[in-house]
Scaffold this motif. Structure first.
Motif, PDB file in Angstrom:
ATOM      1  N   ARG A  48      67.053  23.591   7.402  1.00 61.22           N
ATOM      2  CA  ARG A  48      66.431  22.959   7.395  1.00 61.22           C
ATOM      3  C   ARG A  48      66.227  21.731   7.132  1.00 61.22           C
ATOM      4  NH1 ARG A  48      61.589  22.485  11.291  1.00 61.22           N
ATOM      5  NH2 ARG A  48      63.014  23.239  13.231  1.00 61.22           N
ATOM      6  N   ARG A  61      68.289  17.670   6.910  1.00 61.10           N
ATOM      7  CA  ARG A  61      67.105  16.473   6.963  1.00 61.10           C
ATOM      8  C   ARG A  61      67.129  15.335   5.676  1.00 61.10           C
ATOM      9  NH1 ARG A  61      60.929  18.536   8.548  1.00 61.10           N
ATOM     10  NH2 ARG A  61      61.240  18.843  10.716  1.00 61.10           N
ATOM     11  N   VAL A 108      59.687  14.953  19.943  1.00 56.80           N
ATOM     12  CA  VAL A 108      60.287  15.827  18.594  1.00 56.80           C
ATOM     13  C   VAL A 108      59.345  16.978  18.011  1.00 56.80           C
ATOM     14  CG1 VAL A 108      61.134  15.758  16.714  1.00 56.80           C
ATOM     15  CG2 VAL A 108      61.782  14.028  17.651  1.00 56.80           C
ATOM     16  N   ARG A 109      58.188  16.596  17.570  1.00 55.26           N
ATOM     17  CA  ARG A 109      57.065  17.955  17.786  1.00 55.26           C
ATOM     18  C   ARG A 109      57.273  18.854  18.838  1.00 55.26           C
ATOM     19  NH1 ARG A 109      52.743  14.240  17.542  1.00 55.26           N
ATOM     20  NH2 ARG A 109      53.286  14.165  15.293  1.00 55.26           N
ATOM     21  N   ASN A 131      60.285  20.343  18.655  1.00 49.92           N
ATOM     22  CA  ASN A 131      60.356  21.830  18.051  1.00 49.92           C
ATOM     23  C   ASN A 131      59.584  22.961  18.204  1.00 49.92           C
ATOM     24  OD1 ASN A 131      62.016  20.414  16.018  1.00 49.92           O
ATOM     25  ND2 ASN A 131      60.024  19.332  14.860  1.00 49.92           N
ATOM     26  N   GLU A 132      58.456  22.836  19.300  1.00 46.53           N
ATOM     27  CA  GLU A 132      56.953  23.767  18.954  1.00 46.53           C
ATOM     28  C   GLU A 132      57.203  24.660  20.588  1.00 46.53           C
ATOM     29  OE1 GLU A 132      53.243  21.549  19.512  1.00 46.53           O
ATOM     30  OE2 GLU A 132      53.178  20.528  17.227  1.00 46.53           O
ATOM     31  N   PRO A 137      68.695  20.520  19.385  1.00 40.99           N
ATOM     32  CA  PRO A 137      66.856  19.939  18.018  1.00 40.99           C
ATOM     33  C   PRO A 137      67.430  19.736  16.506  1.00 40.99           C
ATOM     34  CG  PRO A 137      67.258  22.297  19.294  1.00 40.99           C
ATOM     35  CD  PRO A 137      68.573  21.431  19.563  1.00 40.99           C
ATOM     36  N   GLU A 156      65.971  15.640  14.728  1.00 45.69           N
ATOM     37  CA  GLU A 156      65.754  15.375  13.516  1.00 45.69           C
ATOM     38  C   GLU A 156      66.417  13.674  13.446  1.00 45.69           C
ATOM     39  OE1 GLU A 156      67.345  18.201  11.010  1.00 45.69           O
ATOM     40  OE2 GLU A 156      65.659  20.249  12.364  1.00 45.69           O
TER      41      GLU A 156
END
Length: 524
Positions: A206, A210, A270-271, A274-275, A296, A300
């Motif tokens: 990751r 990023r 996006v959060r 991710n969760e 995912p 990003e």
């Protein structure tokens, strides 16, 4: 509220005036030879992740999808390591293209226009695959570069949004293209290796991913400059994220085209991705397993795009490269037409009991909307053209079907609130009220004045439809005096016999919605 190429079509968001608004009932173009040539136009898009055939019935400017089939092949999977097309994906793509060639022949589309994008153009065996396609299927595969891909995607957006302006971002499996559009033209274009297949296969995890995304977006920013207008998102990964955003928000209208998100909403989603447990999220949002694998990584990229460009709003476009190829074949005169009005005119001609009465109805009810803004007038025109196209439906369900047709149909140039306004007006064309919970949830997208105007419009059409005469005859004239709270109807002598008990009741219902008293006058 109211109740009382080069493209020059108006921007429906900004409500500018133009020829489309001034003359919606001009001569139809879909019977011209140049437009009829667009019937059964077949295009094939060989992408890094999927291979798709779309056959358009495009003569009415707002294309109908006569046939639409997608095969998830994953041609670009593993290319970061091997430099070659994925072997299994290649076999699946060849089988799909062979099927598409036979389907196109059966549907009499004429020669298919076939484009291949990042995976085929970047692969060491891309030319070999291109030759194999030709030998097996007879199809000529047009391998386009990133800038051409960006141009075609931008044209697809312009097909759906006349006068659109902002930044178009098309994400595929292996690449991501961006193009600016303004005044009906495509401006600067850039391409990158930011496709989610590439991001998934990038070494370093990751943190490395990023950093790569940040550097790539910064490089695109340097070429494009500041772009703070609308961001149009094109591509399956963006649509999957939009579906998830709808699920998170509990959004009531599951139509992706013209769905709007804010920068804050993107960050929250996006959060949320991710969760979440991705399998459970996939099922609740209706995203395929193959697409969900790439969400995912795409999320990003989108977060970085929003952080960098800071668009004023974000719109999902279901129109992209394939629609751009159709747009490429349209004569300019057809490009310049409003896609909503042209689609409604085409539908009236094909399905209404009295084609042409929509024009009479429009002029009859417009005195109720003398001060309406151009964007509202456009919806009134569309409603009048569609007011009778569902007459074959069972009377018990006709109102609901009208609502569903407007809110879920493949129509271009409509915001979601405008879809709901149009649907609610057509519902009231056949029913004085509605009690369905599902409809009530969707109409929450309208404010109270818009709901009231939709009801008035629907009841005006419901009344006017009782006064059918010959195609171009005038049933009478309406005059609305809001200060006096009077709705005056001057009945034409030739329509006197039509003004029976039901018509009188409908006039009274319309007057009640206007908070007015009905007054009937008869000439002579």
């Amino acid at each position: 509220m109211t109740a009382g190429g080069t493209m020059n079509a108006p921007d429906t968001d900004r409500g500018t005036s133009g020829s489309t608004y001034a003359n919606p009932f001009g001569r139809a173009l879909f019977n011209k030879p140049s437009a009829r040539a667009l019937r059964r136009v077949g295009v094939v898009d060989v992408g890094s992740n999927s291979v798709r055939l779309v056959v358009f019935d495009g003569a009415a400017r707002s294309p109908a999808y006569f046939f639409n089939e997608k095969i998830m092949c994953g041609l670009g999977a593993g290319m970061a390591e091997s430099g070659r097309l994925n072997a299994k994906g290649r076999a699946r793509a060849l089988n799909a293209l062979n099927r598409f060639a036979h389907l196109a022949e059966a549907m009499d589309t004429g020669p298919l226009t076939c484009v291949a994008t990042a995976a085929v153009r970047d692969a060491a065996d891309g030319a070999e695959f291109q030759a194999e396609v030709k030998a097996l299927t007879g199809l000529d595969l047009w391998v386009i570069d990133g800038r051409e891909e960006a141009r075609l995607s931008a044209q697809g957006v312009m097909l759906g949004w006349p006068g659109a302006y902002g930044l178009v971002c098309d994400i595929g499996g292996s690449s991501m293209e961006m193009a600016e559009i303004q005044g009906g033209t495509v401006g600067r274009r850039v391409t990158s290796q930011l496709g989610p297949l590439k991001m998934r296969d990038l070494p370093g995890g990751r943190k490395a991913r990023r950093a790569y995304i940040h550097d790539a977006v910064e490089a695109m920013t340097a070429e494009l400059g500041e772009q703070k207008n609308r961001l149009f998102l094109v591509g399956g990964s963006w649509r999957a994220i939009a579906r998830i955003d709808m699920e998170r928000r509990g959004y009531p209208l599951h139509v992706l085209h013209e769905y709007r998100m804010s920068g804050a909403s993107v960050r929250d989603t996006v959060r949320y991705i991710n969760e979440a447990d991705l399998n459970s999220l996939r099922q609740s949002a209706g995203v395929s397993a193959a697409r969900m694998e790439l969400v995912p990584q795409a999320a990003e990229v989108l977060r970085e795009l929003v952080r960098t460009f800071k668009p004023r709003d974000i719109a999902i476009s279901s129109y992209g490269i394939r629609e751009g190829m159709l747009f490429e074949q349209m004569p300019q005169q057809l490009r310049d037409r409003d896609p909503l009005i042209e689609a409604c005119r085409f539908s009236e001609t094909k399905d209404a009991r009295v084609p042409g009465f929509g024009k009479v109805l429009y002029h009859f009810i417009m005195p109720l909307f003398k001060h309406a803004r151009p964007e509202r007038v456009r919806l009134i025109k569309a409603a009048c053209l569609l007011h009778d196209v569902n007459w074959r439906a069972h009377p018990e369900y006709r109102a609901d079907i009208c609502f569903d047709t407007a809110t879920r149909a493949n129509l271009g140039g409509l915001k979601h609130s405008e879809r709901v306004f149009l649907g609610l007006a057509l519902l009231h064309r056949y029913s004085n009220s509605h009690g369905a919970v599902r409809i009530e949830r969707v109409t929450q997208l309208l404010d109270t004045p818009m709901r009231r105007d939709a009801e008035i419009l629907g009841k005006a059409m419901r009344f006017g439809a009782m006064l059918w005469l010959q195609r171009d005859a005038t049933p009478g004239k309406l005059h609305f005096y809001p200060k006096k709270k009077v709705l005056e109807f001057n009945l034409a002598p030739e329509a006197t016999a039509l003004f029976g008990e039901v018509a009188q009741a409908r006039l009274a219902s319309l007057a009640a919605s206007l908070d007015a008293e009905p007054v009937v006058k008869t000439a002579g």
